[in-house]
Design a protein around this motif. Structure first.
Motif, PDB file in Angstrom:
ATOM      1  N   UNK A   1      -2.928  -5.620  12.053  1.00 46.54           N
ATOM      2  CA  UNK A   1      -2.923  -4.186  12.303  1.00 46.54           C
ATOM      3  C   UNK A   1      -3.532  -3.421  11.132  1.00 46.54           C
ATOM      4  N   UNK A   2      -3.914  -2.184  11.414  1.00 48.97           N
ATOM      5  CA  UNK A   2      -4.438  -1.296  10.383  1.00 48.97           C
ATOM      6  C   UNK A   2      -3.619  -0.006  10.411  1.00 48.97           C
ATOM      7  N   UNK A   3      -3.078   0.368   9.269  1.00 59.45           N
ATOM      8  CA  UNK A   3      -2.234   1.562   9.165  1.00 59.45           C
ATOM      9  C   UNK A   3      -3.083   2.741   8.705  1.00 59.45           C
ATOM     10  N   UNK A   4      -2.931   3.872   9.382  1.00 60.32           N
ATOM     11  CA  UNK A   4      -3.638   5.098   9.026  1.00 60.32           C
ATOM     12  C   UNK A   4      -2.675   6.032   8.309  1.00 60.32           C
ATOM     13  N   UNK A   5      -3.100   6.550   7.142  1.00 54.20           N
ATOM     14  CA  UNK A   5      -2.252   7.435   6.342  1.00 54.20           C
ATOM     15  C   UNK A   5      -3.084   8.603   5.836  1.00 54.20           C
TER      16      UNK A   5
ATOM     17  N   UNK B   1       2.280   8.113   6.904  1.00 55.25           N
ATOM     18  CA  UNK B   1       1.765   7.275   7.993  1.00 55.25           C
ATOM     19  C   UNK B   1       1.521   8.139   9.223  1.00 55.25           C
ATOM     20  N   UNK B   2       0.310   8.060   9.759  1.00 54.62           N
ATOM     21  CA  UNK B   2      -0.048   8.840  10.942  1.00 54.62           C
ATOM     22  C   UNK B   2      -0.169   7.977  12.194  1.00 54.62           C
ATOM     23  N   UNK B   3      -0.294   6.684  12.006  1.00 56.49           N
ATOM     24  CA  UNK B   3      -0.405   5.809  13.167  1.00 56.49           C
ATOM     25  C   UNK B   3      -0.844   4.421  12.770  1.00 56.49           C
ATOM     26  N   UNK B   4      -0.927   3.557  13.767  1.00 54.79           N
ATOM     27  CA  UNK B   4      -1.331   2.170  13.545  1.00 54.79           C
ATOM     28  C   UNK B   4      -2.340   1.763  14.603  1.00 54.79           C
TER      29      UNK B   4
ATOM     30  N   UNK C   1       0.996   3.947  -1.690  1.00 55.95           N
ATOM     31  CA  UNK C   1       0.491   5.142  -1.019  1.00 55.95           C
ATOM     32  C   UNK C   1       1.636   6.074  -0.614  1.00 55.95           C
ATOM     33  N   UNK C   2       2.723   5.505  -0.109  1.00 57.23           N
ATOM     34  CA  UNK C   2       3.882   6.331   0.245  1.00 57.23           C
ATOM     35  C   UNK C   2       4.483   6.975  -1.007  1.00 57.23           C
ATOM     36  N   UNK C   3       4.530   6.215  -2.084  1.00 58.41           N
ATOM     37  CA  UNK C   3       5.086   6.729  -3.334  1.00 58.41           C
ATOM     38  C   UNK C   3       4.297   7.919  -3.855  1.00 58.41           C
TER      39      UNK C   3
END
Length: 205
Positions: A168-172, A152-155, A145-147
């Protein structure tokens, strides 16, 4: 605009096409893969053959979402799926998700499939924002996703108990003006963005 049109998106490593009812059986195998189950969580209901046939057979009739099969361009083998859903017309926002089965991993298929459908959402549908949620331990997906340009907006901390451990769940998300610069290649210098964009998908409708 909406998602009434179900395109065929062609890249170098994969072809994305609309689902049919016949895809239910191979998708059942992919969904049952241990790694897919680990990273996608519980489906919330029993995915019987009948449920899957109804689900994949009806994807082509939904104007509020886009579900496309990820296939091998060499032989048409079904490798997984990519989805834009939770369409919010007022904010031109969608949620993205994907799952790739074992025969599609380690080949750059997931990265290209993500670029193809997200690019379609921005460049053809006119989306403003594409967002996603991913488990924090799904390092492979987060790198993809970063590529492709998601930021990343938050966790959300410890949102779910998995195998006895809180995860945890990462929000992007990626925005339209960001995509316009890099077109899914954020590591390419902006001056080269047009060159990278020459590999944009060929679209058939």
């Amino acid at each position: 605009m909406d998602f009434s049109v179900k395109p065929v998106l062609t890249g170098d490593r994969t072809v994305l096409r609309p689902f049919t009812e016949a895809d239910a059986e191979p998708m059942a195998e992919i969904i049952d893969d241990p790694e897919v189950r680990r990273f996608t969580g519980s489906p919330g209901r029993e995915l019987t053959p009948e449920v899957l046939r109804t689900w994949y057979g009806s994807r082509g009739t939904r104007p509020d979402r886009l579900d496309l099969a990820v296939t091998d361009p060499a032989d048409g083998e079904l490798l997984g799926e990519v989805v834009l859903s939770e369409w919010q017309p007022e904010t031109r926002t969608c949620t993205f998700r994907t799952l790739i089965g074992p025969r599609g991993r380690g080949r750059g298929v997931g990265t290209e499939a993500t670029r193809l459908i997200v690019g379609y959402g921005f460049e053809e549908i006119g989306l403003h924002r594409v967002q996603l949620e991913a488990y924090g331990f799904n390092h492979r997906a987060l790198r993809v996703y970063e590529k492709v340009g998601f930021v990343v907006e938050g966790t959300r901390r410890q949102v779910e108990l998995r195998d006895g451990e809180w995860v945890d769940e990462v929000l992007m998300a990626v925005l339209d003006h960001e995509w316009a610069v890099h077109r899914g290649h954020p590591r390419v210098h902006p001056a080269r963005a047009d060159g990278a964009a020459r590999g944009r998908p060929r679209t058939a409708r």
